[in-house]
Each structure stands twice: as C-alpha cells, then as structure tokens.
Design an enzyme around this catalytic site. Sequence first.
Site, PDB file in Angstrom:
ATOM      1  N   LYS A  13     -58.522  25.431 -58.668  1.00  0.00           N
ATOM      2  CA  LYS A  13     -58.913  26.924 -58.018  1.00  0.00           C
ATOM      3  C   LYS A  13     -59.391  27.188 -59.989  1.00  0.00           C
ATOM      4  O   LYS A  13     -60.003  27.889 -60.041  1.00  0.00           O
ATOM      5  CB  LYS A  13     -58.443  27.363 -56.785  1.00  0.00           C
ATOM      6  N   SER A  17     -58.997  31.037 -54.969  1.00  0.00           N
ATOM      7  CA  SER A  17     -58.347  31.102 -54.935  1.00  0.00           C
ATOM      8  C   SER A  17     -56.982  31.385 -54.808  1.00  0.00           C
ATOM      9  O   SER A  17     -57.240  31.014 -55.851  1.00  0.00           O
ATOM     10  CB  SER A  17     -57.632  29.908 -53.767  1.00  0.00           C
ATOM     11  N   TYR A  76     -55.204  20.822 -56.018  1.00  0.00           N
ATOM     12  CA  TYR A  76     -55.649  21.783 -55.530  1.00  0.00           C
ATOM     13  C   TYR A  76     -56.340  23.141 -56.607  1.00  0.00           C
ATOM     14  O   TYR A  76     -57.337  23.976 -56.458  1.00  0.00           O
ATOM     15  CB  TYR A  76     -55.916  21.576 -53.972  1.00  0.00           C
TER      16      TYR A  76
END
Length: 270
Positions: free
Chosen positions: A169, A152, A165
Amino acid sequence: MTTASTPPSSRAVPDLSGKTAIVTGASRGIGLATAQALADAGANVVLTSRKQEAADAAAAQIAGNAIGVGAHAVEEDQARRCIDRTLETYGSVDILINNAGTNPAFGPLIDQDHGRFAKTFDVNLWAPLMWTALATEAWMGEHGGSVVNTASIGGLGHEAGIGMYNASKAALIYVTKQLALELSPKVRVNAVAPGVVRTKLAEALWKDHEERVAASTALDRIGEPDDVAAAIVFLASDAAGWVTGETMVIDGGQRLGDATAYRTGAGVGV
C-alpha cells in the site's frame, strides 16, 4: 441530527450523470459500497469480481445502471475485455476505481515466501497500474478521466504482522503520485487510505475487539464502507477537479493515536 459516532443516513453527492465508472473488487465491502455511491450520483457502473456469478450478484444489488463483469484483477486479458465491454455498453470509461486488494501474508517480513509476496504485490500494486494503463490507452488518454486507488493507512506507517500488505500500500501511494504526474493534465489520479473499516478483509483488526478499537478512535467507531465510498466519489468527481496525486485519509482519527485518555481527561493539560 447526526453525531460523529453515527454514520450519516444520507449525504450530498456530486453529479456524475452521463459518466461511466469501473470498480474492481466490487462484490462486497468498500467496492460494493462505492459502486452504489457512484450509481447514486448518476454514473453507469461496471462491477468486477473474479467470478462472473459474483459480479452479476453484486450488480443486481445496485440501484441504478450497472453490470457485472467477471475479471480477475491481475489478468490483463480479462481486464482488457472488461474495458472493451464497458465501452461497448456505455461508450466511455470516465472513472476507474482500483479497489481490488488482498492480504495473504501475515507475520514478520522475513518469514514470508515469494508466493505470498508475489500475490500481495500483484493484486495490490500491479493490478491498479495495469488497469490504469489499459483505461488510459482505451479512453482516458484522449478524453480525460479520474482514477482513485484504494490504499490504506497501513501504507503511511508501520504495524506488526501485516508489513507485506502495508509495503504494497505504501508503494501504491507512491505510484498514485507518479501516475498523477505522468498522466497529467488529462487524467487525475488520487488515492484513499482507509483505517479500520467493517469489511471481511479487515476482520482480524476489529471483529473480536470492535468496542476497544472504537473507544480508542477519535470519532468513537470503526469505519463503514459507506464512509470510504463517499470520499472516493468526491475524488472521482469534478468537485475534486483541482486535486491530483493526493492520498485522502479516512480513519475517524485513528492515526492521531489512542483517544481514550483525552476522553477521560487524563490527557488534558493545565
């Protein structure tokens, strides 16, 4: 004729005839679009989802050779069974797309508990590493192959509310580079870093304010799963045969910053 703000209705695709791909987290969104793009390129495709019913339903949507296998991304026994089933059905595992992802942790990092930390990193980091290890052991280590991880743009910067998150990533991007070295020269390992894409996982980032997000993006729209799928197929194919350890950003120019001022002329210098 297509424009930057309109996704092309058709794209030239590499030839993956005779190759077999596994796509984790393939029941919807980027995973499902990638499975179809791989099938369009001629590959046999194995779609995974936590539940067999969801995997079967996804595979039924694919125009091409495809099967669904129920396999929770973080369960090693289920992953191994999926790879064994793939070898029994198609005879090879040439491409692995580590797409399964989750984001249960919202808010400041110091407000997160161990449960949300563990789930985020298990799915977003441990699962890609484990599936890559199993695929390498079962096939790719001897015969070669290509791995593409779904990272991401969040892993390339900082953002309020989704730090956990993004940290997972960022770690995946590092692991992509490490694996590219460790598995060279037989196995190529790359990643894609999507921006805001029209998926269920990313709904909070666009659903109630899509027009504003699109307007601030250089290419004047949020991403579609097909945009990311096309990049994944390229990286998985021989067209990217001299590319490894790289993370391809697919974000319509979102990392460039807010494009609104440039469009109105306010940001133009003399």
